[in-house]
Each structure stands twice: as structure tokens, then as C-alpha cells.
Design a protein around this motif. Sequence first.
Motif, PDB file in Angstrom:
ATOM      1  N   VAL A 221     -19.673 -16.497  42.932  1.00 54.70           N
ATOM      2  CA  VAL A 221     -19.113 -16.651  41.584  1.00 54.70           C
ATOM      3  C   VAL A 221     -19.555 -17.955  40.926  1.00 54.70           C
ATOM      4  CG1 VAL A 221     -16.955 -17.712  42.397  1.00 54.70           C
ATOM      5  CG2 VAL A 221     -17.000 -16.447  40.235  1.00 54.70           C
ATOM      6  N   ASP A 222     -19.731 -19.029  41.707  1.00 55.03           N
ATOM      7  CA  ASP A 222     -20.206 -20.284  41.111  1.00 55.03           C
ATOM      8  C   ASP A 222     -21.582 -20.104  40.471  1.00 55.03           C
ATOM      9  OD1 ASP A 222     -17.909 -21.469  41.942  1.00 55.03           O
ATOM     10  OD2 ASP A 222     -18.788 -22.480  43.678  1.00 55.03           O
ATOM     11  N   ALA A 223     -22.441 -19.349  41.148  1.00 53.56           N
ATOM     12  CA  ALA A 223     -23.770 -19.094  40.598  1.00 53.56           C
ATOM     13  C   ALA A 223     -23.689 -18.177  39.383  1.00 53.56           C
ATOM     14  CB  ALA A 223     -24.670 -18.483  41.668  1.00 53.56           C
ATOM     15  N   VAL A 224     -22.742 -17.248  39.400  1.00 52.27           N
ATOM     16  CA  VAL A 224     -22.545 -16.368  38.240  1.00 52.27           C
ATOM     17  C   VAL A 224     -22.164 -17.192  37.018  1.00 52.27           C
ATOM     18  CG1 VAL A 224     -21.112 -14.519  37.283  1.00 52.27           C
ATOM     19  CG2 VAL A 224     -21.925 -14.366  39.642  1.00 52.27           C
ATOM     20  N   ASP A 225     -21.247 -18.129  37.202  1.00 50.94           N
ATOM     21  CA  ASP A 225     -20.823 -18.978  36.079  1.00 50.94           C
ATOM     22  C   ASP A 225     -21.965 -19.883  35.600  1.00 50.94           C
ATOM     23  OD1 ASP A 225     -18.329 -17.828  36.198  1.00 50.94           O
ATOM     24  OD2 ASP A 225     -17.450 -19.428  37.412  1.00 50.94           O
ATOM     25  N   GLU A 226     -22.745 -20.375  36.529  1.00 48.38           N
ATOM     26  CA  GLU A 226     -23.901 -21.196  36.149  1.00 48.38           C
ATOM     27  C   GLU A 226     -24.920 -20.362  35.381  1.00 48.38           C
ATOM     28  OE1 GLU A 226     -27.157 -24.217  38.288  1.00 48.38           O
ATOM     29  OE2 GLU A 226     -25.650 -23.143  39.491  1.00 48.38           O
TER      30      GLU A 226
ATOM     31  N   ARG B 294     -24.216 -17.787  33.538  1.00 42.98           N
ATOM     32  CA  ARG B 294     -23.682 -17.485  32.210  1.00 42.98           C
ATOM     33  C   ARG B 294     -23.937 -18.645  31.232  1.00 42.98           C
ATOM     34  NH1 ARG B 294     -23.212 -16.378  28.049  1.00 42.98           N
ATOM     35  NH2 ARG B 294     -21.690 -15.106  26.894  1.00 42.98           N
ATOM     36  N   VAL B 295     -23.796 -19.878  31.725  1.00 41.09           N
ATOM     37  CA  VAL B 295     -24.090 -21.047  30.888  1.00 41.09           C
ATOM     38  C   VAL B 295     -25.571 -21.077  30.520  1.00 41.09           C
ATOM     39  CG1 VAL B 295     -24.150 -23.561  30.822  1.00 41.09           C
ATOM     40  CG2 VAL B 295     -22.170 -22.389  31.808  1.00 41.09           C
TER      41      VAL B 295
ATOM     42  N   THR C 279     -27.522 -21.161  26.912  1.00 43.81           N
ATOM     43  CA  THR C 279     -28.459 -22.243  26.617  1.00 43.81           C
ATOM     44  C   THR C 279     -29.755 -21.697  26.021  1.00 43.81           C
ATOM     45  OG1 THR C 279     -27.540 -23.535  28.456  1.00 43.81           O
ATOM     46  CG2 THR C 279     -29.698 -24.201  27.617  1.00 43.81           C
ATOM     47  N   GLY C 280     -30.113 -20.482  26.420  1.00 47.19           N
ATOM     48  CA  GLY C 280     -31.349 -19.893  25.926  1.00 47.19           C
ATOM     49  C   GLY C 280     -31.244 -19.264  24.556  1.00 47.19           C
ATOM     50  N   ALA C 281     -30.057 -19.288  23.953  1.00 43.97           N
ATOM     51  CA  ALA C 281     -29.879 -18.680  22.631  1.00 43.97           C
ATOM     52  C   ALA C 281     -30.793 -19.340  21.606  1.00 43.97           C
ATOM     53  CB  ALA C 281     -28.421 -18.802  22.201  1.00 43.97           C
ATOM     54  N   GLY C 282     -31.509 -18.542  20.849  1.00 43.11           N
ATOM     55  CA  GLY C 282     -32.397 -19.067  19.828  1.00 43.11           C
ATOM     56  C   GLY C 282     -33.741 -19.525  20.353  1.00 43.11           C
ATOM     57  N   ILE C 283     -33.903 -19.517  21.687  1.00 46.49           N
ATOM     58  CA  ILE C 283     -35.163 -19.975  22.276  1.00 46.49           C
ATOM     59  C   ILE C 283     -35.986 -18.788  22.760  1.00 46.49           C
ATOM     60  CG2 ILE C 283     -36.217 -21.404  24.081  1.00 46.49           C
ATOM     61  CD1 ILE C 283     -33.675 -23.092  24.069  1.00 46.49           C
ATOM     62  N   THR C 284     -35.345 -17.880  23.474  1.00 47.53           N
ATOM     63  CA  THR C 284     -36.056 -16.730  24.025  1.00 47.53           C
ATOM     64  C   THR C 284     -35.101 -15.542  24.093  1.00 47.53           C
ATOM     65  OG1 THR C 284     -37.218 -15.848  25.963  1.00 47.53           O
ATOM     66  CG2 THR C 284     -35.486 -17.436  26.373  1.00 47.53           C
ATOM     67  N   PRO C 285     -35.618 -14.342  23.888  1.00 48.88           N
ATOM     68  CA  PRO C 285     -34.755 -13.160  23.999  1.00 48.88           C
ATOM     69  C   PRO C 285     -34.678 -12.601  25.407  1.00 48.88           C
ATOM     70  CG  PRO C 285     -36.899 -12.510  23.166  1.00 48.88           C
ATOM     71  CD  PRO C 285     -36.946 -14.018  23.342  1.00 48.88           C
ATOM     72  N   GLU C 286     -35.405 -13.200  26.353  1.00 49.24           N
ATOM     73  CA  GLU C 286     -35.530 -12.588  27.675  1.00 49.24           C
ATOM     74  C   GLU C 286     -34.980 -13.487  28.783  1.00 49.24           C
ATOM     75  OE1 GLU C 286     -39.692 -11.886  28.000  1.00 49.24           O
ATOM     76  OE2 GLU C 286     -39.607  -9.947  26.958  1.00 49.24           O
TER      77      GLU C 286
ATOM     78  N   VAL D 206     -34.449 -18.726  32.271  1.00 43.00           N
ATOM     79  CA  VAL D 206     -34.341 -18.489  30.833  1.00 43.00           C
ATOM     80  C   VAL D 206     -35.017 -19.667  30.135  1.00 43.00           C
ATOM     81  CG1 VAL D 206     -32.799 -18.182  28.873  1.00 43.00           C
ATOM     82  CG2 VAL D 206     -32.187 -17.202  31.088  1.00 43.00           C
ATOM     83  N   ALA D 207     -36.036 -19.360  29.342  1.00 40.76           N
ATOM     84  CA  ALA D 207     -36.783 -20.407  28.643  1.00 40.76           C
ATOM     85  C   ALA D 207     -37.275 -21.483  29.605  1.00 40.76           C
ATOM     86  CB  ALA D 207     -35.927 -21.025  27.541  1.00 40.76           C
ATOM     87  N   GLY D 208     -37.686 -21.062  30.799  1.00 39.77           N
ATOM     88  CA  GLY D 208     -38.222 -21.982  31.780  1.00 39.77           C
ATOM     89  C   GLY D 208     -37.193 -22.757  32.570  1.00 39.77           C
ATOM     90  N   ARG D 209     -35.896 -22.562  32.276  1.00 42.55           N
ATOM     91  CA  ARG D 209     -34.842 -23.249  33.025  1.00 42.55           C
ATOM     92  C   ARG D 209     -34.302 -22.312  34.104  1.00 42.55           C
ATOM     93  NH1 ARG D 209     -31.341 -25.985  28.069  1.00 42.55           N
ATOM     94  NH2 ARG D 209     -33.093 -27.099  27.087  1.00 42.55           N
ATOM     95  N   PRO D 210     -34.293 -22.750  35.362  1.00 46.78           N
ATOM     96  CA  PRO D 210     -33.916 -21.834  36.440  1.00 46.78           C
ATOM     97  C   PRO D 210     -32.488 -22.035  36.954  1.00 46.78           C
ATOM     98  CG  PRO D 210     -35.081 -23.701  37.355  1.00 46.78           C
ATOM     99  CD  PRO D 210     -34.935 -23.971  35.864  1.00 46.78           C
ATOM    100  N   VAL D 211     -31.966 -20.964  37.502  1.00 41.37           N
ATOM    101  CA  VAL D 211     -30.769 -20.998  38.349  1.00 41.37           C
ATOM    102  C   VAL D 211     -31.116 -20.222  39.611  1.00 41.37           C
ATOM    103  CG1 VAL D 211     -28.429 -20.118  38.665  1.00 41.37           C
ATOM    104  CG2 VAL D 211     -29.045 -21.231  36.530  1.00 41.37           C
ATOM    105  N   THR D 212     -30.968 -20.863  40.749  1.00 37.11           N
ATOM    106  CA  THR D 212     -31.304 -20.227  42.025  1.00 37.11           C
ATOM    107  C   THR D 212     -30.112 -20.340  42.951  1.00 37.11           C
ATOM    108  OG1 THR D 212     -33.628 -20.846  41.760  1.00 37.11           O
ATOM    109  CG2 THR D 212     -32.917 -20.193  43.957  1.00 37.11           C
ATOM    110  N   ALA D 213     -29.820 -19.245  43.661  1.00 39.40           N
ATOM    111  CA  ALA D 213     -28.664 -19.249  44.568  1.00 39.40           C
ATOM    112  C   ALA D 213     -28.952 -18.367  45.769  1.00 39.40           C
ATOM    113  CB  ALA D 213     -27.415 -18.748  43.846  1.00 39.40           C
TER     114      ALA D 213
END
Length: 357
Positions: free
Chosen positions: A188-193, A195-196, A200-207, A221-228
Amino acid sequence: MRSIGELARASGLTVSALRFYDRSGVLVPALVDPATGYRWYTDDQVAPARLVAGLRRVGMPLAGIAEALRHRHRPAVVHRLLDAHLRRLEDGLADARRELSRIRTLIDPEETPVSTTRLVLSRTDLAAAVDSVRFAVGSDPELPVLSAVLLEVEPDGVRLVATDRHRLAVARVAGKVDGPPVRALLPVDAVDELRVLLDTGAGITPEAHLTVGPDRVAVAVAGRPVTAAALPYDFPDYRRLLHGQVGGVPTHRIPVDVPALRRALTAEAAPVLLREYAGVDREVVVLGVDDRGGLCVLGPDAPDGLRVGVNREYLLDALDAGGRGQLVLELDGPIAPLAVRRPDDEDVFSILMPVRL
């Protein structure tokens, strides 16, 4: 009149199958000779028999065949039954593929590579899916398997599933998939991360780009990663509840205006029952159907009839997760789960376990 043999030839069913469906009450002959026991059918029974034969060939359960036969003059109802059965078959095939992959690993663990699958999803659709299931994630420290969201990659997208045993939430996101079906349990911690990150990618990339393996999930998203690291637990077989809920036609399928229902549930004078669970009093609301077929919130002294008790907080959470002005509630009796659906999206819904009144 047609003999049982003639109906068998006309329908594609065997004589023994026709006898079975007679005993089951699904396809009863028009006449049974009291002296010989011979079964006789009318010409009007040929089309229903052919429908039974077709459903039998695709493995429809007996209850589903009976349901389809009862509603054969209501195409929309039968189409929902067929869609639900097709989902069961697709889920079964996906399960078989995953199990065969595990078996191959057991046979040759050193040479079998850990497969990963890459997905490209709509960022906004993935964010909406996370919002649709996040409320149902469990928080019991003794059940860490439920403190997570299941990512179940399918050939054309990913399904998100969360449950705390009292409620179940499911959402699906279509997208481009490169790789085999795979499932991973995201804490769940990774899920919340995640979601943030999607906001953060709003307006930068649609994917959003995902790489999912059985032991690790990476999202960019837009080159920013979340890994878990994926949790090493077997998620409960949610399909058993899912298929019991969507495999048939509910008794009542009622459109509701979400703001109006919220007001009725949260009003100071709203009728609420208290039921103890795990040493804590829980607020329970009782739902029913009024004379016009609409949903109503009943008081504790309401007359007998269809009365379904649900945890008020859980119902409000499910309404919020629906995220639309109108939802559909499916009621099927006091001991059946309550389903909350989006009217235009059968792949996003919540299931709440009933509270015994």
C-alpha cells in the motif's frame, strides 16, 4: 409432438442430456406418458433446446443455463450472462497460464527466466483506477497480504483488486501490453507513492509506463520512477466472490443519484443500527426497494421485505470511489453481497459484504 429422440436430433443434445435437463427442471417435456414414461416435446421447445445445447458446449454452469432459458426473451439479460461466463473462461485461461509458468519454474528453476511485462497506460485512467480500489485495502497487521493492491496484467490491460475481507474493489485499465500475463502484489505504501506520481505527471505526459514482474513493479511517469518489491504472498481468490456476484442476474439493479443517497445516509435523522464487530460498534444502514422500484433507506421497524444491511462507512467509501454523479446498486437478498457499479463501466465496481440484521 416430438419424441425425445427427435428433439435430440433437432437440437444437438443427446437423449441422456435431455433426461438430465428434465430431472433438473431446466427443459421439462410438454407431456410424459403415464404408462410408458416416454417424454414428448412440442415444436416450440426446439429453439430452447438448441439454446441449451449451445450453452452446454461452451461450459455454461447448470444455473446459468437455467437463468438464460428463463430470460431468453430478454436479450440484454442473456447477454450479461454470456459476458460474465466469457470473463470466467478468460480468467480460467489466465490462471492456467500462470500455473503452468510456476510448474515450469519448479521443473527447471535455474533455466527458467523471470518474465516481466511492459505496459503503457493512460495516466488519468490509472489514477482513476487506483482511486477506485484504494479504500478497500486492508490495514490488519496480522494479514499483510491484504495491505496491498493486486496488479493482474491481462493481454490488453491490467486489473487492480483490493479487499479487506469485508469489501472488495475492482478496476480495470486498458492499455498496450508487451509480455505474458503476470500478477504482482503492490504494497500500500508503494500504491500511495504511485498515486502521487500520477498527479505529478499531470500536464506533462498522458502516459504511464509500467514494468511488472512477479517480484518487482516499476512505474515511470514523465521520466520519474516509482519502484517497489512485490509482496511474496498469494492474494485471496477474489474470483470466487466475483463470479458469484456477476455470474447471474441480480434481483434488483437500481440507478441511484450519488449526492442524494449521500445526503440520505449522512442526515442527522438517518436511521442507523449498531452492530458489534471485533469489540467495536459499527453503524449499519438498511437498504430496501420502494413501491416504484427505487432504493430507499429503511428504519429498524420497517416491514418485512427485501432488507439489506451494510456498514454505513463502507457504503459511503464505495460511493466516493465511484466518482460519478450516478451509480447502480445491485441488491440480491439479505445475505448476498451488495454491488456498487458505474453504469457505463462494468469493469469498475465494489462489493460490500452484508451485515446480518
